[in-house]
Every structure is written in structure tokens, then in C-alpha cells.
Scaffold this active site. Sequence first.
Site, PDB file in Angstrom:
ATOM      1  N   HIS A 199       3.105  -6.311   1.813  1.00  0.00           N
ATOM      2  CA  HIS A 199       2.505  -4.930   1.530  1.00  0.00           C
ATOM      3  C   HIS A 199       2.342  -4.039   2.993  1.00  0.00           C
ATOM      4  O   HIS A 199       2.244  -4.375   4.048  1.00  0.00           O
ATOM      5  CB  HIS A 199       1.133  -4.994   0.925  1.00  0.00           C
ATOM      6  CG  HIS A 199       0.066  -5.292   1.677  1.00  0.00           C
ATOM      7  ND1 HIS A 199      -0.888  -6.586   1.134  1.00  0.00           N
ATOM      8  CD2 HIS A 199      -0.417  -4.985   2.563  1.00  0.00           C
ATOM      9  CE1 HIS A 199      -1.824  -6.689   2.004  1.00  0.00           C
ATOM     10  NE2 HIS A 199      -1.740  -5.851   3.039  1.00  0.00           N
ATOM     11  N   ASP A 207      -5.265   3.621   4.040  1.00  0.00           N
ATOM     12  CA  ASP A 207      -5.598   3.376   2.823  1.00  0.00           C
ATOM     13  C   ASP A 207      -7.359   3.111   2.763  1.00  0.00           C
ATOM     14  O   ASP A 207      -8.042   3.259   4.041  1.00  0.00           O
ATOM     15  CB  ASP A 207      -5.210   1.963   2.330  1.00  0.00           C
ATOM     16  CG  ASP A 207      -4.819   1.190   3.592  1.00  0.00           C
ATOM     17  OD1 ASP A 207      -5.581   1.125   4.709  1.00  0.00           O
ATOM     18  OD2 ASP A 207      -4.142  -0.108   3.317  1.00  0.00           O
ATOM     19  N   GLU A 247       1.336  -3.095  -2.659  1.00  0.00           N
ATOM     20  CA  GLU A 247       1.451  -4.463  -3.143  1.00  0.00           C
ATOM     21  C   GLU A 247       3.047  -4.602  -3.786  1.00  0.00           C
ATOM     22  O   GLU A 247       3.545  -3.711  -4.354  1.00  0.00           O
ATOM     23  CB  GLU A 247       0.529  -4.871  -4.002  1.00  0.00           C
ATOM     24  CG  GLU A 247      -0.976  -4.899  -3.737  1.00  0.00           C
ATOM     25  CD  GLU A 247      -1.270  -6.038  -2.459  1.00  0.00           C
ATOM     26  OE1 GLU A 247      -0.433  -6.412  -2.083  1.00  0.00           O
ATOM     27  OE2 GLU A 247      -2.594  -6.315  -2.571  1.00  0.00           O
ATOM     28  N   ASN A 306       2.235 -10.773   2.060  1.00  0.00           N
ATOM     29  CA  ASN A 306       3.340 -10.508   0.773  1.00  0.00           C
ATOM     30  C   ASN A 306       4.055  -9.068   1.009  1.00  0.00           C
ATOM     31  O   ASN A 306       4.859  -8.984   0.199  1.00  0.00           O
ATOM     32  CB  ASN A 306       2.609 -10.402  -0.505  1.00  0.00           C
ATOM     33  CG  ASN A 306       1.454  -9.143  -0.441  1.00  0.00           C
ATOM     34  OD1 ASN A 306       1.575  -8.466   0.467  1.00  0.00           O
ATOM     35  ND2 ASN A 306       0.743  -8.965  -1.613  1.00  0.00           N
TER      36      ASN A 306
HETATM   37  C1  GLP Z   1      -4.892  -5.022   5.062  1.00  0.00           C
HETATM   38  C2  GLP Z   1      -4.440  -3.555   5.280  1.00  0.00           C
HETATM   39  C3  GLP Z   1      -3.158  -3.430   5.593  1.00  0.00           C
HETATM   40  C4  GLP Z   1      -2.781  -4.586   6.931  1.00  0.00           C
HETATM   41  C5  GLP Z   1      -2.888  -6.044   6.320  1.00  0.00           C
HETATM   42  C6  GLP Z   1      -2.661  -6.675   7.405  1.00  0.00           C
HETATM   43  O1  GLP Z   1      -4.375  -5.546   3.815  1.00  0.00           O
HETATM   44  N1  GLP Z   1      -4.576  -2.737   4.072  1.00  0.00           N
HETATM   45  O2  GLP Z   1      -2.792  -2.155   6.121  1.00  0.00           O
HETATM   46  O3  GLP Z   1      -1.303  -4.308   7.464  1.00  0.00           O
HETATM   47  O4  GLP Z   1      -4.181  -5.802   5.965  1.00  0.00           O
HETATM   48  O5  GLP Z   1      -3.794  -7.235   8.144  1.00  0.00           O
HETATM   49  P1  GLP Z   1      -3.705  -7.882   9.556  1.00  0.00           P
HETATM   50  O6  GLP Z   1      -3.252  -7.328  10.400  1.00  0.00           O
HETATM   51  O7  GLP Z   1      -5.186  -8.502   9.741  1.00  0.00           O
HETATM   52  O8  GLP Z   1      -3.027  -9.058   9.071  1.00  0.00           O
END
Ligand code: GLP
Length: 224
Positions: free
Chosen positions: A121, A50, A126, A119
Amino acid sequence: MIIASQVTLKPDSVLGLATGSTPIGTYDELVELYARGKLDFSEIKTVNLDEYKGLDRENEQSYFYFMKKHLFERVNIPLASVHIPDGTAAEDERECARYEQIIHDLGGIDLQLLGIGHNGHIGFNEPEDVYERKTHCVELSERTIEANKRFFASEEAVPRYAYTMGIGTIMQAKKILLLASGEEKAPIMKQALLGPITPKVPASVLQLHPDVTIVGDEAALSLL
Ligand code: GLP
């Protein structure tokens, strides 16, 4: 290590990569193995999950910048072999179709790395009423903006939209590696892996994938 084995056994693998704080240690380990002469990325291709809409590649909060800093500029992967949605694209539909085509032309993803949002995702898919299959533009939820604001100067600075691979794009990867760390991820890991399969908890769809490996610390997996 799973990614290192993939790179060694299939040196021209297509790796699906993720951002967030969770995979940083993974990238550090890959860099370390590369520095010790144990890994060669010269034929590897990458596609990231993304990118924030509106941020260009030089923006320090962009996922391209993150990937460059944590992996791309520290190993011998040619920049022409790395792919991330273009946050500055003029037309959403065209950019999403272009990105799907790239993944298709590469022959699909051999190994997809995933983190998980609070959440549920994956990428920026989402919680929704239905699964979005392909790469699309998504409006970020308040929960995600709240969680990701720590990387920005203020909450207002967090982009409201992003491009993300769809659930179908992710599910077509041959192998998936899901990473989770910290006790704050424990409830969602339980819901995603043991709860009902529903687009309201996007990661729950991984229960249907034939080859998922879950790597987490004790805290994140404590409710499983
Ligand atoms: C972002 C990314 C996700 C990732 C998520 C969790 O929103 N788009 O791909 O998995 O964060 O991030 P973290 O590893 O910092 O908790």
C-alpha cells in the site's frame, strides 16, 4: 538530500508528506538542517497522504499529531500551511472532495514522499481490484491493522477506516520519493518495482511515473 534541495530551489513548494516509522529519520534530518539555518519552511505548503478516520488532531495516534511531533512544531512552517484529512469529518464524500480541492488549489504536489506497506500500500491505498483515483475513505486491511497495531494500546484500538489520497492524486505529483527500510520490505519492493503493474500491489503503479527516486537501506533493496 532530495527534499532539502526541493525546499531550497523552490521555497514555496508543495510537499506531499508521509507517516510511518520509515520517514522519521528524514524528518529529523530536515529539522537538523533547519536548526543549522540551512532551510527555511516559511513559504512551504504541505499535504499529507492520509489520516485515520475517527481520530482528532490531539489524539496521539493521529497522523496530524505524528507530523506535529516529528516536523511541524520543529521547523518554521505556519500551521495554516499544513493540510491533513480531517479524521473527525462528518461526511466522507464531502471531506474527500474538500481535500482534493485543497491539493488542486495549491497547484498540485511538487514532491511526494512515500513509504510502502507490507502489502504494497501507498498512503492507505490497499490492494484492490481497481485503482481508486482520488482521495477516498478506505477500509483498512487486516495486514495493515496488524502492522500498525504497534502504535496503539491494542489491536482493537486501531481505527478500521482511513482517508487517503487516491492513486491518481499521488501519480499527479511532479516528483515522487519512495523510502523503504528493513528486510521485511524486501519482497514487496521487488514485487512493486519488478512485478506486474496491478492494483493488487498498489505501489506497482509507480513504475508508470516519470520521476520516481527510490531511497532504501541495503536490506529493503536486497532483492532488487
Ligand atoms: C502506514 C501509512 C503508510 C506507510 C506505511 C508503512 O500504513 N499509512 O503511508 O507507508 O504505514 O509504515 P512504516 O514506514 O512504519 O513501515
